[in-house]
Design a protein around this motif. Structure first.
Motif, PDB file in Angstrom:
ATOM      1  N   ASP A 206       8.137  44.062  -2.828  1.00 40.67           N
ATOM      2  CA  ASP A 206       9.015  42.979  -2.208  1.00 40.67           C
ATOM      3  C   ASP A 206       9.967  42.304  -3.069  1.00 40.67           C
ATOM      4  O   ASP A 206      11.165  42.052  -2.465  1.00 40.67           O
ATOM      5  N   VAL A 207       9.626  42.250  -4.351  1.00 40.89           N
ATOM      6  CA  VAL A 207      10.621  41.647  -5.407  1.00 40.89           C
ATOM      7  C   VAL A 207      11.772  42.858  -5.483  1.00 40.89           C
ATOM      8  O   VAL A 207      13.058  42.708  -5.369  1.00 40.89           O
ATOM      9  N   LEU A 208      11.586  44.149  -5.542  1.00 44.86           N
ATOM     10  CA  LEU A 208      12.404  45.225  -5.731  1.00 44.86           C
ATOM     11  C   LEU A 208      13.244  45.403  -4.521  1.00 44.86           C
ATOM     12  O   LEU A 208      14.470  45.210  -4.995  1.00 44.86           O
ATOM     13  N   ILE A 209      12.893  45.269  -3.377  1.00 46.69           N
ATOM     14  CA  ILE A 209      13.615  45.428  -2.232  1.00 46.69           C
ATOM     15  C   ILE A 209      14.644  44.008  -2.156  1.00 46.69           C
ATOM     16  O   ILE A 209      15.798  44.536  -1.850  1.00 46.69           O
ATOM     17  N   GLY A 210      14.264  42.997  -2.401  1.00 52.61           N
ATOM     18  CA  GLY A 210      14.938  41.850  -2.371  1.00 52.61           C
ATOM     19  C   GLY A 210      16.261  41.953  -3.393  1.00 52.61           C
ATOM     20  O   GLY A 210      17.335  41.518  -3.130  1.00 52.61           O
TER      21      GLY A 210
ATOM     22  N   LEU B 161      25.095  44.062  12.237  1.00 52.76           N
ATOM     23  CA  LEU B 161      25.087  43.745  13.634  1.00 52.76           C
ATOM     24  C   LEU B 161      25.005  42.243  14.178  1.00 52.76           C
ATOM     25  O   LEU B 161      25.625  41.663  15.058  1.00 52.76           O
ATOM     26  N   PHE B 162      24.176  41.512  13.139  1.00 51.44           N
ATOM     27  CA  PHE B 162      23.691  40.095  13.711  1.00 51.44           C
ATOM     28  C   PHE B 162      24.134  39.146  12.517  1.00 51.44           C
ATOM     29  O   PHE B 162      23.818  38.076  12.985  1.00 51.44           O
ATOM     30  N   GLY B 163      24.948  39.472  11.698  1.00 50.23           N
ATOM     31  CA  GLY B 163      25.148  38.412  10.658  1.00 50.23           C
ATOM     32  C   GLY B 163      24.134  38.342   9.540  1.00 50.23           C
ATOM     33  O   GLY B 163      23.184  39.137   9.280  1.00 50.23           O
ATOM     34  N   ASP B 164      24.112  37.173   8.839  1.00 53.67           N
ATOM     35  CA  ASP B 164      23.299  37.095   7.642  1.00 53.67           C
ATOM     36  C   ASP B 164      21.948  37.142   7.937  1.00 53.67           C
ATOM     37  O   ASP B 164      21.288  36.619   8.858  1.00 53.67           O
ATOM     38  N   VAL B 165      21.101  37.899   7.319  1.00 54.58           N
ATOM     39  CA  VAL B 165      19.919  38.175   7.236  1.00 54.58           C
ATOM     40  C   VAL B 165      19.233  37.626   6.123  1.00 54.58           C
ATOM     41  O   VAL B 165      19.538  37.817   4.781  1.00 54.58           O
ATOM     42  N   PRO B 166      18.291  36.409   6.219  1.00 56.50           N
ATOM     43  CA  PRO B 166      17.539  35.905   5.056  1.00 56.50           C
ATOM     44  C   PRO B 166      16.578  36.877   4.167  1.00 56.50           C
ATOM     45  O   PRO B 166      15.956  37.263   4.768  1.00 56.50           O
ATOM     46  N   ILE B 167      17.250  37.321   2.984  1.00 59.68           N
ATOM     47  CA  ILE B 167      16.602  38.124   2.320  1.00 59.68           C
ATOM     48  C   ILE B 167      15.002  37.863   1.749  1.00 59.68           C
ATOM     49  O   ILE B 167      14.199  38.492   1.859  1.00 59.68           O
ATOM     50  N   GLN B 168      14.996  36.203   1.783  1.00 61.57           N
ATOM     51  CA  GLN B 168      13.685  35.826   1.511  1.00 61.57           C
ATOM     52  C   GLN B 168      12.693  36.103   2.637  1.00 61.57           C
ATOM     53  O   GLN B 168      11.587  36.408   2.441  1.00 61.57           O
ATOM     54  N   GLY B 169      12.995  36.063   3.647  1.00 61.16           N
ATOM     55  CA  GLY B 169      12.219  36.451   4.728  1.00 61.16           C
ATOM     56  C   GLY B 169      11.813  37.852   4.780  1.00 61.16           C
ATOM     57  O   GLY B 169      10.722  38.279   5.354  1.00 61.16           O
TER      58      GLY B 169
END
Length: 209
Positions: free
Chosen positions: A87-91, A183-191
């Motif tokens: 999770d940390v790495l991908i974020g 496609l949809f705009g900002d994606v919360p990376i924390q999510g």
């Protein structure tokens, strides 16, 4: 006549690539002409053609640059022992890709997600670009595989699943988030990080007493 320093040559090349990236991200490869790139870069044709023979070479250089950025991000993670959890790495890597300069327009939106979508679409019809992308992702997977093997060696991940299978899945997750962003705009990376944490926490109920 004084020689132009390598630093200045590299800066000019970067200027051209950034301008072309903005054009391609806005309008796609086919709707963008070399004249559009010249105007965006505010350079003469001679200045641009000194570095690139045409649009196809520009596209290939941009693809190589993006793949190198992604590979470098994961290669840095390999240096940690053990590497940070998935999770940390991908974020970390997503923030590096999605917030990378240059940006598109006054809103400061990262152009790389939109550019990647354009690249993937073009790959379906361009065999040369397909070969570049295929080789590039093979290189990107190498540090992923090392990371997975480090997880397995540290007892953080099951060792009976091939590291390549896990690496492909993690790359696909990162690609999917980039596509959603485009496609949809900002994606919360924390999510995304929380979602990966939830998936990591799952157990197999069939193994419980």
């Amino acid at each position: 006549m004084p020689r132009v320093s390598q630093e200045r040559l590299d800066a000019r090349r970067r200027q051209i690539l950034d301008a072309a990236s903005r054009c391609f991200a806005r309008n796609g490869f086919h709707a963008t002409s070399m004249q559009d790139v010249l105007k965006e870069a505010d350079l003469s044709a001679g200045a641009v053609y000194r570095y690139f023979s045409g649009k196809e070479e520009l596209i290939a250089a941009i693809v190589g640059s993006v793949l190198a950025e992604v590979r470098e991000a994961f290669e840095e993670a390999v240096l940690e022992s053990p590497p940070p959890p998935p999770d940390v790495l991908i974020g970390t890597v997503l923030r590096r890709i999605l917030h990378r300069q240059p940006t598109l327009g006054e809103a400061g939106e990262s152009l790389y997600p939109r550019l990647m979508i354009q690249v993937w679409a073009e790959t379906l019809r361009n065999p040369e670009l397909h070969a570049i992308l295929e080789g590039g992702f093979a290189e990107v997977r190498k540090p992923w595989i090392k990371i997975v093997e480090a997880y397995q060696d540290a007892g953080m991940m099951r060792a009976d699943i091939p590291a390549l299978s896990v690496a492909r899945t993690m790359v696909a997750l990162a690609q999917g988030v980039v596509a959603q962003y485009a496609l949809f705009g900002d994606v919360p990376i924390q999510g995304v990080e929380l979602g990966v944490q939830a998936l990591m926490s799952m157990g197999d109920p069939r193994t419980r007493d």
